[in-house]
Structures are given as structure tokens and as C-alpha cells.
Design a protein around this motif. Structure first.
Motif, PDB file in Angstrom:
ATOM      1  N   ASP A  22     -47.506   4.669  -3.906  1.00 16.20           N
ATOM      2  CA  ASP A  22     -46.057   4.640  -4.077  1.00 16.20           C
ATOM      3  C   ASP A  22     -45.431   3.476  -3.294  1.00 16.20           C
ATOM      4  O   ASP A  22     -44.274   3.531  -2.889  1.00 16.20           O
ATOM      5  N   HIS A  62     -44.469  -0.281  -7.171  1.00 17.62           N
ATOM      6  CA  HIS A  62     -43.228  -0.209  -7.945  1.00 17.62           C
ATOM      7  C   HIS A  62     -42.955  -1.532  -8.674  1.00 17.62           C
ATOM      8  O   HIS A  62     -42.489  -1.530  -9.817  1.00 17.62           O
ATOM      9  N   ALA A  63     -43.245  -2.646  -7.992  1.00 14.57           N
ATOM     10  CA  ALA A  63     -43.042  -3.967  -8.605  1.00 14.57           C
ATOM     11  C   ALA A  63     -43.959  -4.136  -9.818  1.00 14.57           C
ATOM     12  O   ALA A  63     -43.528  -4.648 -10.856  1.00 14.57           O
ATOM     13  N   TYR A  64     -45.229  -3.697  -9.686  1.00 21.69           N
ATOM     14  CA  TYR A  64     -46.160  -3.804 -10.815  1.00 21.69           C
ATOM     15  C   TYR A  64     -45.630  -3.018 -12.019  1.00 21.69           C
ATOM     16  O   TYR A  64     -45.625  -3.519 -13.148  1.00 21.69           O
ATOM     17  N   GLN A  65     -45.211  -1.780 -11.776  1.00 18.77           N
ATOM     18  CA  GLN A  65     -44.730  -0.926 -12.859  1.00 18.77           C
ATOM     19  C   GLN A  65     -43.448  -1.491 -13.485  1.00 18.77           C
ATOM     20  O   GLN A  65     -43.268  -1.441 -14.699  1.00 18.77           O
ATOM     21  N   SER A  66     -42.576  -2.025 -12.649  1.00 17.61           N
ATOM     22  CA  SER A  66     -41.334  -2.613 -13.132  1.00 17.61           C
ATOM     23  C   SER A  66     -41.628  -3.789 -14.064  1.00 17.61           C
ATOM     24  O   SER A  66     -40.996  -3.920 -15.136  1.00 17.61           O
ATOM     25  N   GLU A  67     -42.561  -4.647 -13.663  1.00 13.23           N
ATOM     26  CA  GLU A  67     -42.927  -5.800 -14.485  1.00 13.23           C
ATOM     27  C   GLU A  67     -43.565  -5.363 -15.813  1.00 13.23           C
ATOM     28  O   GLU A  67     -43.288  -5.929 -16.865  1.00 13.23           O
ATOM     29  N   ASN A  86     -43.027  -2.511 -17.324  1.00 14.02           N
ATOM     30  CA  ASN A  86     -41.977  -1.899 -18.140  1.00 14.02           C
ATOM     31  C   ASN A  86     -41.111  -2.964 -18.821  1.00 14.02           C
ATOM     32  O   ASN A  86     -40.741  -2.819 -19.990  1.00 14.02           O
ATOM     33  N   LEU A  87     -40.814  -4.035 -18.094  1.00  7.93           N
ATOM     34  CA  LEU A  87     -40.019  -5.134 -18.673  1.00  7.93           C
ATOM     35  C   LEU A  87     -40.798  -5.829 -19.787  1.00  7.93           C
ATOM     36  O   LEU A  87     -40.225  -6.205 -20.815  1.00  7.93           O
TER      37      LEU A  87
END
Length: 200
Positions: free
Chosen positions: A184, A189-194, A196-197
Motif C-alpha cells: 500500500d 499507488h503511483a503504479y496503479q494510477s498510471e 488506470n490512466l
């Protein structure tokens, strides 16, 4: 009480970051911090049982040696990222154009050192001590030195805080040979955000 060792002298960045690490884990008041002047001594003390843990910045010149030399008895048990104290090139006000710069070798690339004689020091705190004693003309150390003694020092170049990787060593191997990380974490979070984008 848990016993941690890290690099001194008093006021060092290692002491500052170790205190932050202990506070993060709720160990303030439950752990002591002993300062040493070299990591070899600290590693041997932990192995012998005179201390429980050792904290070292991963970019320190002795890190590779500590990891390799003591690998059978001293293990990396944790790693984290922390900002350093605010740093700058601090120069004595009586020196118009310094010819030398004292620094901890790991900080060399923080500033342009072209044309300067570089004087290696064991820590950023010992650079500050050398400036205070008049031993050095200029040094890469904590900007607070110039703020605390404005009549003696000026800031020639502000570096600011630097995010460094830090290593915690102990006598017991905790990884079991597996990847040990924080699922977590801000990086996760940055990996998941990228991802998702990218999926949009």
C-alpha cells in the motif's frame, strides 16, 4: 529497550533520520540511539549483541562493504525513504572565493565542484564541525549552520532536502529470501494510477 546504532557525530543526518524512523514505528522513548564514527564498528557491535539494529544511508561509500563483509551475520531487515536535513554550500563570510570544499563523498554530485579542492569528511555533521572550528573555508552541510551563525557564514548554494534510501540491519534474516515491500506504498499507488490512466 531496543538499541539502534547509526553514524555520528551528534547532529548528523543519520541521527536525524533515525529519530524520524523510530518515531514512525512508535519507538520514541522505547529505543536508544548510539552514535559511532564508522559503520564497521557499528556492524561488529550489532553482531556481538552490544546493539540490536544499525541504520545506514544506502548511498554511503561503505554500504557495499558492510552488506558483503558481514553478510553471514548481519542482514538487511528493512529499507525506507526519507528526506534529509536541508542542505547547502555554506561558506565563511571572510572567504570571498573558496578554493576548497569539505563534503561527505556521497554528496559530491549535489553541487558543481569544478575547480575546487575536495576535502572528504566522514559525515555532513563533521563538515559543519570543521566549518565552526575554522578548519574549512566552505562545506556542503546543513543550511541551518548559516541561519544559526549569520555573522560567520553565508549560503552560497541551496541544495534543499534530498530523498535518500536507507537500510536497517539486524542479526536475524527476516526476508526468508522473498521480496519484502509495502503493497500500500506511495509507489504502489503511483503504479496503479498510471495503469488506470493508460486503460482510459
Amino acid at each position: 529497550m531496543l538499541r539502534f546504532m547509526t553514524l555520528g557525530p551528534s547532529g548528523s543526518n543519520h541521527e536525524f533520520v533515525t529519530a524520524r524512523y523510530l518515531e514512525f514505528h512508535g519507538l520514541t522513548g522505547k529505543a536508544s540511539v548510539e552514535l559511532v564514527l564508522d559503520f564497521d564498528t557499528a556492524a561488529k557491535a550489532v553482531i556481538k549483541g552490544d546493539a540490536d539494529y544499525l541504520i545506514q544511508v544506502a548511498v554511503h561509500p561503505s554500504t557495499t562493504e558492510i552488506v558483503a563483509k558481514f553478510r553471514k551475520h548481519l542482514f538487511v531487515i528493512d529499507a525506507f525513504v526519507s528526506g534529509s536535513k536541508d542542505m547547502a554550500v555554506v561558506t565563511r563570510i571572510d572567504i570571498k572565493q573558496p578554493r576548497s570544499l569539505a563534503l561527505q563523498p556521497a554528496t559530491r554530485e549535489y553541487v558543481d565542484t569544478k575547480g575546487l579542492e575536495l576535502i572528504p569528511e566522514t559525515s555532513t555533521a563533521s563538515v559543519a564541525e570543521g566549518l565552526l572550528s575554522g578548519k574549512y573555508e566552505s562545506g556542503l552541510t546543513y543550511s541551518s549552520l548559516a541561519h544559526d551563525y549569520p555573522e560567520r557564514f553565508r549560503l552560497d548554494e541551496v541544495v534543499g532536502t534530498v530523498d535518500d534510501p536507507w537500510i536497517v540491519y539486524g542479526r536475524e534474516r527476516l526476508s526468508g529470501g522473498n521480496v519484502v515491500t509495502w503493497k500500500d506504498s506511495p509507489a504502489a499507488h503511483a503504479y496503479q494510477s498510471e495503469l488506470n490512466l493508460a486503460a482510459l
